[in-house]
Design a protein around this motif. Sequence first.
Motif, PDB file in Angstrom:
ATOM      1  N   VAL A   6      34.911  46.422  34.952  1.00 12.87           N
ATOM      2  CA  VAL A   6      35.149  44.996  35.183  1.00 12.87           C
ATOM      3  C   VAL A   6      34.176  44.440  36.215  1.00 12.87           C
ATOM      4  CG1 VAL A   6      36.803  43.313  36.100  1.00 12.87           C
ATOM      5  CG2 VAL A   6      37.583  45.082  34.523  1.00 12.87           C
ATOM      6  N   ILE A   7      34.025  45.149  37.335  1.00 20.53           N
ATOM      7  CA  ILE A   7      33.156  44.650  38.407  1.00 20.53           C
ATOM      8  C   ILE A   7      31.686  44.783  38.016  1.00 20.53           C
ATOM      9  CG2 ILE A   7      32.594  44.822  40.857  1.00 20.53           C
ATOM     10  CD1 ILE A   7      35.448  43.875  40.195  1.00 20.53           C
ATOM     11  N   GLU A   8      31.326  45.852  37.310  1.00 17.14           N
ATOM     12  CA  GLU A   8      29.949  45.987  36.819  1.00 17.14           C
ATOM     13  C   GLU A   8      29.582  44.810  35.918  1.00 17.14           C
ATOM     14  OE1 GLU A   8      29.240  50.839  36.593  1.00 17.14           O
ATOM     15  OE2 GLU A   8      29.868  49.723  34.805  1.00 17.14           O
ATOM     16  N   GLN A   9      30.476  44.502  35.004  1.00 15.41           N
ATOM     17  CA  GLN A   9      30.213  43.395  34.084  1.00 15.41           C
ATOM     18  C   GLN A   9      30.083  42.076  34.832  1.00 15.41           C
ATOM     19  OE1 GLN A   9      33.423  42.204  31.436  1.00 15.41           O
ATOM     20  NE2 GLN A   9      31.964  41.802  29.798  1.00 15.41           N
ATOM     21  N   LEU A  10      30.934  41.868  35.825  1.00 13.24           N
ATOM     22  CA  LEU A  10      30.856  40.630  36.605  1.00 13.24           C
ATOM     23  C   LEU A  10      29.512  40.533  37.324  1.00 13.24           C
ATOM     24  CD1 LEU A  10      32.163  38.093  37.802  1.00 13.24           C
ATOM     25  CD2 LEU A  10      33.140  39.552  39.603  1.00 13.24           C
ATOM     26  N   ALA A  11      29.063  41.636  37.934  1.00 12.73           N
ATOM     27  CA  ALA A  11      27.776  41.620  38.643  1.00 12.73           C
ATOM     28  C   ALA A  11      26.644  41.282  37.702  1.00 12.73           C
ATOM     29  CB  ALA A  11      27.550  42.970  39.319  1.00 12.73           C
ATOM     30  N   LEU A  12      26.649  41.860  36.511  1.00  8.12           N
ATOM     31  CA  LEU A  12      25.599  41.585  35.535  1.00  8.12           C
ATOM     32  C   LEU A  12      25.637  40.129  35.073  1.00  8.12           C
ATOM     33  CD1 LEU A  12      25.829  44.855  33.397  1.00  8.12           C
ATOM     34  CD2 LEU A  12      23.980  44.205  34.967  1.00  8.12           C
ATOM     35  N   GLN A  17      40.852  45.369  44.310  1.00  7.31           N
ATOM     36  CA  GLN A  17      39.832  44.662  43.540  1.00  7.31           C
ATOM     37  C   GLN A  17      40.267  43.225  43.272  1.00  7.31           C
ATOM     38  OE1 GLN A  17      36.885  45.354  42.910  1.00  7.31           O
ATOM     39  NE2 GLN A  17      36.639  47.572  42.950  1.00  7.31           N
ATOM     40  N   ASP A  18      41.545  43.041  42.973  1.00  2.00           N
ATOM     41  CA  ASP A  18      42.053  41.697  42.724  1.00  2.00           C
ATOM     42  C   ASP A  18      41.902  40.834  43.971  1.00  2.00           C
ATOM     43  OD1 ASP A  18      43.508  39.928  40.791  1.00  2.00           O
ATOM     44  OD2 ASP A  18      44.982  39.898  42.405  1.00  2.00           O
ATOM     45  N   ARG A  19      42.173  41.422  45.134  1.00  4.07           N
ATOM     46  CA  ARG A  19      42.006  40.702  46.397  1.00  4.07           C
ATOM     47  C   ARG A  19      40.535  40.357  46.627  1.00  4.07           C
ATOM     48  NH1 ARG A  19      45.941  38.316  48.969  1.00  4.07           N
ATOM     49  NH2 ARG A  19      47.199  40.167  49.393  1.00  4.07           N
ATOM     50  N   GLY A  20      39.651  41.288  46.309  1.00  4.42           N
ATOM     51  CA  GLY A  20      38.228  41.029  46.449  1.00  4.42           C
ATOM     52  C   GLY A  20      37.754  39.899  45.542  1.00  4.42           C
ATOM     53  N   LEU A  21      38.275  39.867  44.326  1.00  2.19           N
ATOM     54  CA  LEU A  21      37.914  38.790  43.400  1.00  2.19           C
ATOM     55  C   LEU A  21      38.420  37.440  43.902  1.00  2.19           C
ATOM     56  CD1 LEU A  21      38.532  40.537  39.958  1.00  2.19           C
ATOM     57  CD2 LEU A  21      36.331  39.984  41.017  1.00  2.19           C
ATOM     58  N   ASP A  22      39.586  37.442  44.545  1.00  2.00           N
ATOM     59  CA  ASP A  22      40.084  36.201  45.150  1.00  2.00           C
ATOM     60  C   ASP A  22      39.100  35.685  46.201  1.00  2.00           C
ATOM     61  OD1 ASP A  22      42.393  36.065  43.646  1.00  2.00           O
ATOM     62  OD2 ASP A  22      43.625  37.119  45.123  1.00  2.00           O
ATOM     63  N   LEU A  23      38.577  36.603  47.016  1.00  2.00           N
ATOM     64  CA  LEU A  23      37.609  36.212  48.042  1.00  2.00           C
ATOM     65  C   LEU A  23      36.339  35.641  47.410  1.00  2.00           C
ATOM     66  CD1 LEU A  23      37.956  39.243  50.505  1.00  2.00           C
ATOM     67  CD2 LEU A  23      38.581  36.871  50.995  1.00  2.00           C
ATOM     68  N   LEU A  24      35.855  36.295  46.364  1.00  2.40           N
ATOM     69  CA  LEU A  24      34.645  35.810  45.688  1.00  2.40           C
ATOM     70  C   LEU A  24      34.890  34.454  45.032  1.00  2.40           C
ATOM     71  CD1 LEU A  24      33.342  39.102  44.023  1.00  2.40           C
ATOM     72  CD2 LEU A  24      32.401  37.931  46.025  1.00  2.40           C
ATOM     73  N   LEU A  25      36.065  34.276  44.469  1.00  3.60           N
ATOM     74  CA  LEU A  25      36.401  33.003  43.827  1.00  3.60           C
ATOM     75  C   LEU A  25      36.319  31.858  44.833  1.00  3.60           C
ATOM     76  CD1 LEU A  25      37.430  32.094  40.963  1.00  3.60           C
ATOM     77  CD2 LEU A  25      39.728  32.165  41.931  1.00  3.60           C
ATOM     78  N   LEU A  26      36.868  32.081  46.017  1.00  3.64           N
ATOM     79  CA  LEU A  26      36.831  31.049  47.051  1.00  3.64           C
ATOM     80  C   LEU A  26      35.410  30.810  47.560  1.00  3.64           C
ATOM     81  CD1 LEU A  26      40.006  32.134  49.068  1.00  3.64           C
ATOM     82  CD2 LEU A  26      39.787  30.146  47.557  1.00  3.64           C
ATOM     83  N   ALA A  27      34.620  31.877  47.666  1.00  2.51           N
ATOM     84  CA  ALA A  27      33.256  31.743  48.183  1.00  2.51           C
ATOM     85  C   ALA A  27      32.373  30.952  47.221  1.00  2.51           C
ATOM     86  CB  ALA A  27      32.658  33.129  48.442  1.00  2.51           C
ATOM     87  N   TYR A  28      32.418  31.287  45.935  1.00  2.00           N
ATOM     88  CA  TYR A  28      31.610  30.542  44.960  1.00  2.00           C
ATOM     89  C   TYR A  28      32.125  29.109  44.804  1.00  2.00           C
ATOM     90  CZ  TYR A  28      28.966  34.668  43.527  1.00  2.00           C
ATOM     91  OH  TYR A  28      28.118  35.758  43.514  1.00  2.00           O
ATOM     92  N   ALA A  52      37.594  38.334  34.942  1.00  2.00           N
ATOM     93  CA  ALA A  52      37.679  39.670  35.539  1.00  2.00           C
ATOM     94  C   ALA A  52      39.083  39.933  36.078  1.00  2.00           C
ATOM     95  CB  ALA A  52      36.631  39.813  36.645  1.00  2.00           C
ATOM     96  N   LYS A  53      39.696  38.932  36.695  1.00  2.00           N
ATOM     97  CA  LYS A  53      41.060  39.087  37.207  1.00  2.00           C
ATOM     98  C   LYS A  53      42.032  39.353  36.055  1.00  2.00           C
ATOM     99  CE  LYS A  53      42.681  36.308  40.368  1.00  2.00           C
ATOM    100  NZ  LYS A  53      43.130  37.308  41.357  1.00  2.00           N
ATOM    101  N   ARG A  54      41.845  38.664  34.939  1.00  2.00           N
ATOM    102  CA  ARG A  54      42.719  38.914  33.774  1.00  2.00           C
ATOM    103  C   ARG A  54      42.518  40.320  33.233  1.00  2.00           C
ATOM    104  NH1 ARG A  54      41.207  33.484  32.611  1.00  2.00           N
ATOM    105  NH2 ARG A  54      39.576  34.198  31.184  1.00  2.00           N
ATOM    106  N   GLN A  55      41.273  40.789  33.207  1.00  2.00           N
ATOM    107  CA  GLN A  55      41.003  42.134  32.712  1.00  2.00           C
ATOM    108  C   GLN A  55      41.656  43.192  33.594  1.00  2.00           C
ATOM    109  OE1 GLN A  55      36.671  41.812  32.584  1.00  2.00           O
ATOM    110  NE2 GLN A  55      36.714  41.853  30.345  1.00  2.00           N
TER     111      GLN A  55
END
Length: 329
Positions: free
Chosen positions: A319-325, A249-260, A306-309
């Motif tokens: 964590v991911i549900e909250q981020l999506a919302l 999940q942390d790796r996935g958030l890294d990808l999203l961070l770079l994309a946004y 989300a990464k800190r959580q």
Amino acid sequence: MKTWSDIVAVQPLAGKIMTNSIKRGRMSHAYLIQGARGTGKEALAFLTACTLFCAHKSGVEPCGTCLDCKRIASGNHPDVHWIVPDGQSIKREQIDHLQKEFTYSALESTQKVYIIKEADKLTNNAANRILKFLEEPGSHTTALMLTENSQSMLSTIRSRCQMIDLKPLDPTLFQQRLIDEGMDERSATLISEMTNNITEAKTLNDDVWFADARKLMIQWMDISCTQPKELYVFVHNRWMPHFKERHQQDRGLDLLLLAYRDILYAHLDKMGGLTVFTSNDDLIQKGVLAFSQQKLLAVLQHILAAKRQLQQNVHQTLVIEQLALQIQR
């Protein structure tokens, strides 16, 4: 980085501080080595341990072939102790065991070395217990504490260690090295933003899971730009089944961070800084239309939170549900 020459080439200041201390026989009892992932923390600690124990070193360079060097490399030297997080933290029981080791004489020499990886993950109890060693160091005992974030550690620990700051590596040079070794330019651009470690970079590039993770990240971005109300369903149907472990999940958030971040750069007309996309990708234009600069800044903050959580052991699905919302609002 297998030699001090390698270290000095990448981290000249840190390398010179350590080698000068070794040459002069003026080692500190404790070092706090701080640097981002891939900057050489473990290599620096490993070489320090080898140099202190190697009987056949040339100057400060350990031979790498003697029994001591080989046992340190394999993690089996009786007077070199590695402490790593047990799950998400370094627990009091691990430090209790370490303190017992402090009371014993070195088994094969007068020297003992303790290397604590991810020292910022010491629990409060464990951190307070390690202070006993830092306040009352034994003779010929060296502690090497490695961290990416020294500011999250107790100030009393920081004040009792000699700080060694490792500078960030040049991502452009690292990216070119990946290309020179056969990685395609687009993958090299992305992966060089995620790691400075050549072995990890090659592993990511060859990893089928990571390739699928990149595809899911693109799908996330497409949905968030064009059908944001569907993002929550996508999280449950596609995202969570692939990103099962916390580190994934942390790796996935890294990808999203770079994309946004890419979309924000497009807003700012910084097309040369794109990492995930190119200036010709349709998703860049869709993202610019879907997200204002203010919204993108908020999204980036949500991803960092989300990464800190995740680091704080909050349930990853929540964590991911909250981020999506937060993104689809």
